[in-house]
Design a protein around this motif. Structure first.
Motif, PDB file in Angstrom:
ATOM      1  N   PHE A 128       0.826  -1.214   0.000  1.00  0.00           N
ATOM      2  CA  PHE A 128       0.000   0.000   0.000  1.00  0.00           C
ATOM      3  C   PHE A 128       0.861   1.264   0.000  1.00  0.00           C
ATOM      4  N   LEU A 129       1.917   1.268   0.809  1.00  0.00           N
ATOM      5  CA  LEU A 129       2.759   2.471   0.865  1.00  0.00           C
ATOM      6  C   LEU A 129       3.405   2.733  -0.499  1.00  0.00           C
ATOM      7  N   LEU A 130       3.980   1.669  -1.074  1.00  0.00           N
ATOM      8  CA  LEU A 130       4.666   1.870  -2.363  1.00  0.00           C
ATOM      9  C   LEU A 130       3.696   2.286  -3.458  1.00  0.00           C
ATOM     10  N   PRO A 173      26.824   8.883   5.793  1.00  0.00           N
ATOM     11  CA  PRO A 173      25.469   8.303   5.676  1.00  0.00           C
ATOM     12  C   PRO A 173      24.632   8.624   6.912  1.00  0.00           C
ATOM     13  N   VAL A 174      23.439   9.166   6.736  1.00  0.00           N
ATOM     14  CA  VAL A 174      22.638   9.521   7.920  1.00  0.00           C
ATOM     15  C   VAL A 174      22.140   8.281   8.654  1.00  0.00           C
ATOM     16  N   VAL A 175      21.987   7.174   7.919  1.00  0.00           N
ATOM     17  CA  VAL A 175      21.698   5.907   8.617  1.00  0.00           C
ATOM     18  C   VAL A 175      22.997   5.106   8.558  1.00  0.00           C
ATOM     19  N   PRO A 176      23.802   5.132   9.637  1.00  0.00           N
ATOM     20  CA  PRO A 176      25.143   4.553   9.528  1.00  0.00           C
ATOM     21  C   PRO A 176      25.180   3.034   9.709  1.00  0.00           C
ATOM     22  N   PHE A 226      20.489   3.953   1.115  1.00  0.00           N
ATOM     23  CA  PHE A 226      19.103   3.622   1.433  1.00  0.00           C
ATOM     24  C   PHE A 226      18.959   2.165   1.856  1.00  0.00           C
ATOM     25  N   GLY A 227      20.052   1.581   2.314  1.00  0.00           N
ATOM     26  CA  GLY A 227      20.002   0.179   2.722  1.00  0.00           C
ATOM     27  C   GLY A 227      19.972  -0.718   1.499  1.00  0.00           C
ATOM     28  N   GLY A 228      19.445  -1.917   1.674  1.00  0.00           N
ATOM     29  CA  GLY A 228      19.418  -2.822   0.536  1.00  0.00           C
ATOM     30  C   GLY A 228      18.606  -4.061   0.843  1.00  0.00           C
ATOM     31  N   ILE A 236      15.554  -6.712   0.963  1.00  0.00           N
ATOM     32  CA  ILE A 236      14.098  -6.658   1.109  1.00  0.00           C
ATOM     33  C   ILE A 236      13.632  -5.418   1.882  1.00  0.00           C
ATOM     34  N   ARG A 237      14.457  -4.906   2.787  1.00  0.00           N
ATOM     35  CA  ARG A 237      14.038  -3.749   3.592  1.00  0.00           C
ATOM     36  C   ARG A 237      14.630  -2.438   3.085  1.00  0.00           C
ATOM     37  N   LEU A 238      14.997  -2.438   1.824  1.00  0.00           N
ATOM     38  CA  LEU A 238      15.464  -1.206   1.174  1.00  0.00           C
ATOM     39  C   LEU A 238      14.459  -0.074   1.424  1.00  0.00           C
ATOM     40  N   PRO A 260      11.758   2.405   1.219  1.00  0.00           N
ATOM     41  CA  PRO A 260      10.720   2.620   0.195  1.00  0.00           C
ATOM     42  C   PRO A 260      10.569   4.101  -0.180  1.00  0.00           C
ATOM     43  N   GLY A 261      11.182   4.997   0.644  1.00  0.00           N
ATOM     44  CA  GLY A 261      10.964   6.428   0.407  1.00  0.00           C
ATOM     45  C   GLY A 261      12.080   7.083  -0.369  1.00  0.00           C
ATOM     46  N   ARG A 262      12.939   6.259  -1.002  1.00  0.00           N
ATOM     47  CA  ARG A 262      14.140   6.859  -1.596  1.00  0.00           C
ATOM     48  C   ARG A 262      13.824   7.825  -2.736  1.00  0.00           C
ATOM     49  N   SER A 288      12.699  15.484  -2.864  1.00  0.00           N
ATOM     50  CA  SER A 288      12.700  16.657  -1.976  1.00  0.00           C
ATOM     51  C   SER A 288      14.078  17.278  -1.877  1.00  0.00           C
ATOM     52  N   MET A 289      15.127  16.441  -1.832  1.00  0.00           N
ATOM     53  CA  MET A 289      16.471  17.016  -1.679  1.00  0.00           C
ATOM     54  C   MET A 289      16.901  17.763  -2.944  1.00  0.00           C
ATOM     55  N   LEU A 290      16.622  17.162  -4.112  1.00  0.00           N
ATOM     56  CA  LEU A 290      16.991  17.842  -5.365  1.00  0.00           C
ATOM     57  C   LEU A 290      16.208  19.142  -5.521  1.00  0.00           C
TER      58      LEU A 290
HETATM   59  C1  HEM Z   1      17.812  10.980   2.720  1.00  0.00           C
HETATM   60  C2  HEM Z   1      16.698  10.395   3.095  1.00  0.00           C
HETATM   61  C3  HEM Z   1      16.580   8.960   3.538  1.00  0.00           C
HETATM   62  C4  HEM Z   1      17.545   8.051   3.841  1.00  0.00           C
HETATM   63  C5  HEM Z   1      19.049   8.248   3.826  1.00  0.00           C
HETATM   64  C6  HEM Z   1      16.887   6.821   4.202  1.00  0.00           C
HETATM   65  C7  HEM Z   1      17.537   5.650   4.534  1.00  0.00           C
HETATM   66  C8  HEM Z   1      16.903   4.505   4.945  1.00  0.00           C
HETATM   67  C9  HEM Z   1      17.585   3.307   5.350  1.00  0.00           C
HETATM   68  C10 HEM Z   1      19.093   3.108   5.335  1.00  0.00           C
HETATM   69  C11 HEM Z   1      16.641   2.417   5.724  1.00  0.00           C
HETATM   70  C12 HEM Z   1      16.894   1.015   6.283  1.00  0.00           C
HETATM   71  C13 HEM Z   1      17.160   0.052   5.189  1.00  0.00           C
HETATM   72  C14 HEM Z   1      17.899  -1.157   5.666  1.00  0.00           C
HETATM   73  O1  HEM Z   1      17.754  -1.561   6.828  1.00  0.00           O
HETATM   74  O2  HEM Z   1      18.642  -1.706   4.850  1.00  0.00           O
HETATM   75  C15 HEM Z   1      15.355   3.041   5.551  1.00  0.00           C
HETATM   76  C16 HEM Z   1      14.148   2.459   5.835  1.00  0.00           C
HETATM   77  C17 HEM Z   1      12.930   3.063   5.660  1.00  0.00           C
HETATM   78  N1  HEM Z   1      12.685   4.308   5.107  1.00  0.00           N
HETATM   79 FE1  HEM Z   1      14.098   5.605   4.497  1.00  0.00          FE
HETATM   80  N2  HEM Z   1      15.537   7.006   4.112  1.00  0.00           N
HETATM   81  C18 HEM Z   1      15.300   8.292   3.708  1.00  0.00           C
HETATM   82  C19 HEM Z   1      14.074   8.898   3.462  1.00  0.00           C
HETATM   83  C20 HEM Z   1      12.865   8.265   3.601  1.00  0.00           C
HETATM   84  C21 HEM Z   1      11.596   8.868   3.269  1.00  0.00           C
HETATM   85  C22 HEM Z   1      11.371  10.260   2.653  1.00  0.00           C
HETATM   86  C23 HEM Z   1      10.639   7.958   3.599  1.00  0.00           C
HETATM   87  C24 HEM Z   1       9.165   8.154   3.382  1.00  0.00           C
HETATM   88  C25 HEM Z   1       8.395   7.324   2.741  1.00  0.00           C
HETATM   89  C26 HEM Z   1      11.305   6.775   4.138  1.00  0.00           C
HETATM   90  C27 HEM Z   1      10.676   5.637   4.605  1.00  0.00           C
HETATM   91  C28 HEM Z   1      11.336   4.529   5.095  1.00  0.00           C
HETATM   92  C29 HEM Z   1      10.644   3.386   5.680  1.00  0.00           C
HETATM   93  C30 HEM Z   1       9.122   3.224   5.858  1.00  0.00           C
HETATM   94  C31 HEM Z   1      11.640   2.460   6.030  1.00  0.00           C
HETATM   95  C32 HEM Z   1      11.447   1.089   6.679  1.00  0.00           C
HETATM   96  C33 HEM Z   1      11.455  -0.009   5.645  1.00  0.00           C
HETATM   97  C34 HEM Z   1      11.238  -1.369   6.286  1.00  0.00           C
HETATM   98  O3  HEM Z   1      11.414  -1.480   7.497  1.00  0.00           O
HETATM   99  O4  HEM Z   1      10.916  -2.316   5.569  1.00  0.00           O
HETATM  100  N3  HEM Z   1      12.654   7.004   4.108  1.00  0.00           N
HETATM  101  N4  HEM Z   1      15.534   4.310   5.066  1.00  0.00           N
END
Ligand code: HEM
Length: 445
Positions: free
Chosen positions: A26-28, A296-299, A382-384, A386-388, A390-392, A398-400
């Motif tokens: 649904f989110l995607l 990386p903001v998520v290190p 943005f990870g990689g 299955i849990r990549l 979804p908001g990339r 937004s950043m661009l």
């Molecule tokens: C610069 C911005 C962002 C960065 C660097 C970022 C990075 C990440 C990373 C690294 C993960 C974890 C992936 C993993 O464990 O491999 C993640 C998960 C997630 N992100 Fe982002 N994200 C960003 C923006 C967003 C935005 C705008 C949304 C809005 C939809 C979002 C929604 C999510 C959600 C819902 C998850 C959880 C996915 C799951 O648990 O299956 N993110 N993000």
């Protein structure tokens, strides 16, 4: 510990594969609609105009040497992104930037416009979400006995519970109000492109087709996830971008040149960015990637082995927890030449920028292009798997948009070029402060 009843719902805090899959679907579907993307860009344009008005008023009310306006960029960009994610999720205008602007003013009358009981207050809600996250850590670490009987811990626990209640009530009200609007005027809502309206519309049609649908609690958890994951991540990346380009003037100039070529000068003061413009900003995209590689903001992230597996030549039992050090991967000389040098050309010259345009429905992301010949997981902003994230795509949009709007108009420099970058690493690597000066690039603007 599950203050919001979110565990097993939504995505971030959901370890139940079946419900996670439905929520992800649904989110995607919702955030991949063209309407959603266009709306996100349109909202960035509007919000930047608002931000620019605030900056102009500050410039006029303070005497600025040489036309440079000094500011704490941390405060502004946090609030810009808070209002940005708020409006994209709810369709309702946030008030964070206005609330911050009002702190510079003796006339605070605008703050009274936001009545918590009636409308949603982004300036209060987003910090509450962050407090919730810190609370999870606290509840995880502190023993239940201490939380129940020792006054200091009990008080803290009660504050967290109150905060959780406030988040639930706010999100429930939001969903209720929108459903009511939908019932009263279904046609009107079909033309809305915020996440909440799209989710409700998609869910209603799933229900009428008798396919799998979401409960209101699922919708609440998804909204919460996007508030949680969508704002600080992008705003911190933008801090780091400013820091690195200011320290590398030739890169800043190359970025200005690209932005000027995509938006040639015209008589109008304000830009109106579209998705086609953003697709042309390849050097800006390379700057985002290189900044995120360096900082990386998520290190780190975690994975739990669902079955016995072999990793790095060792056999690991099921349920082993693996900590993935993304920051370290980005600095590994096996994958990156001169990894400590900030060099966006490593992405730009190879013209290998396909990662963010991949098929968003492909959860395993096996088609992800390699950034360079060495390993497709050497860049994991943005990870990689299955849990990549979804908001990339939304994050990149937004950043661009912000980069184009900000740097078409303003030059920027650090107040103290010698100061080290101050950060704190928890779930995210947060910037702790960044004083900058900005000045219009062209006298007429
Ligand atoms: C610069 C911005 C962002 C960065 C660097 C970022 C990075 C990440 C990373 C690294 C993960 C974890 C992936 C993993 O464990 O491999 C993640 C998960 C997630 N992100 Fe982002 N994200 C960003 C923006 C967003 C935005 C705008 C949304 C809005 C939809 C979002 C929604 C999510 C959600 C819902 C998850 C959880 C996915 C799951 O648990 O299956 N993110 N993000």
């Amino acid at each position: 510990m599950d203050l919001l009843g979110n565990f097993g719902r939504g995505m971030v805090l959901n370890n139940n594969y079946e419900t996670w899959k439905i929520n992800k679907y649904f989110l995607l579907q919702s955030i991949s609609t063209p309407g959603f993307n266009e709306e996100a860009i349109k909202r960035s344009n509007e919000l930047f105009e608002e931000l620019d008005d605030h900056w102009n008023s500050l410039k006029n009310s303070h005497s600025c040497n040489d036309n440079w306006l000094e500011m704490d960029f941390l405060q502004w960009i946090n609030r810009f992104m808070t209002d940005n994610i708020s409006i994209v999720i709810t369709g309702e205008k946030g008030c964070s930037m206005t609330a911050y602007y009002n702190t510079f003013n003796s006339d605070k009358s605008e703050s009274s416009l936001f009545d918590d009981s009636k409308s949603y207050n982004s300036d209060k809600f987003t910090p509450a979400v962050m407090m919730y996250v810190r609370g999870l850590m606290f509840l995880n670490i502190v023993h239940p006995f201490l939380r129940r009987y020792v006054p200091y811990f009990k008080k803290k626990t009660n504050n967290l519970l109150e905060n959780g209640d406030y988040i639930i009530k706010t999100l429930n009200n939001m969903i209720e109000r929108r459903k009511l609007e939908f019932a009263n005027s279904p046609q009107k809502l079909k033309s809305k492109h915020d996440l909440l309206s799209i989710l409700i519309t998609a869910n209603n049609s799933a229900k009428s087709n008798k396919t799998e649908s979401l409960t209101d609690e699922d919708i609440r958890a998804l909204l919460f996830d996007v508030f949680l994951a969508g704002s600080d991540t992008s705003s911190n990346t933008l801090f780091y971008i400013i820091y690195y380009i200011c320290r590398n003037p030739h890169i800043k100039q190359k970025m200005f040149d690209e932005i000027d070529s995509v938006f040639p000068d015209n008589s109008s003061n304000s830009l109106c960015i579209t998705a086609d413009h953003l697709a042309k900003l390849k050097y800006c995209e390379a700057i985002i990637k290189e900044t995120s590689r360096m900082m990386p903001v998520v290190p780190v992230s975690k994975r739990v082995a669902s079955a016995k597996c072999e990793v790095a030549g060792y056999t690991w039992p099921a349920k082993t927890v693996f900590h993935l050090n993304y920051a370290c991967i980005h600095m590994n000389e096996k994958y990156w030449d001169n990894p400590t040098i900030f060099d966006p050309d490593r992405f730009y010259l190879q013209n290998n920028l396909g990662e963010f345009n991949d098929d968003l429905n492909n959860s395993n992301n096996e088609n992800k292009k390699s950034i360079h010949d060495k390993d497709k997981y050497s860049l994991v902003i943005f990870g990689g798997g299955i849990r990549l994230c979804p908001g990339r795509k939304l994050a990149m949009t937004s950043m661009l948009s912000f980069m184009a709007l900000m740097f078409k108009k303003y030059d920027v420099k650090l107040v103290d070029m010698g100061a080290p970058l101050k950060v704190h690493t928890g779930f995210l690597t947060n910037c702790l402060g960044l004083r900058i000066k900005i000045k219009p690039r062209k006298p007429s603007l």
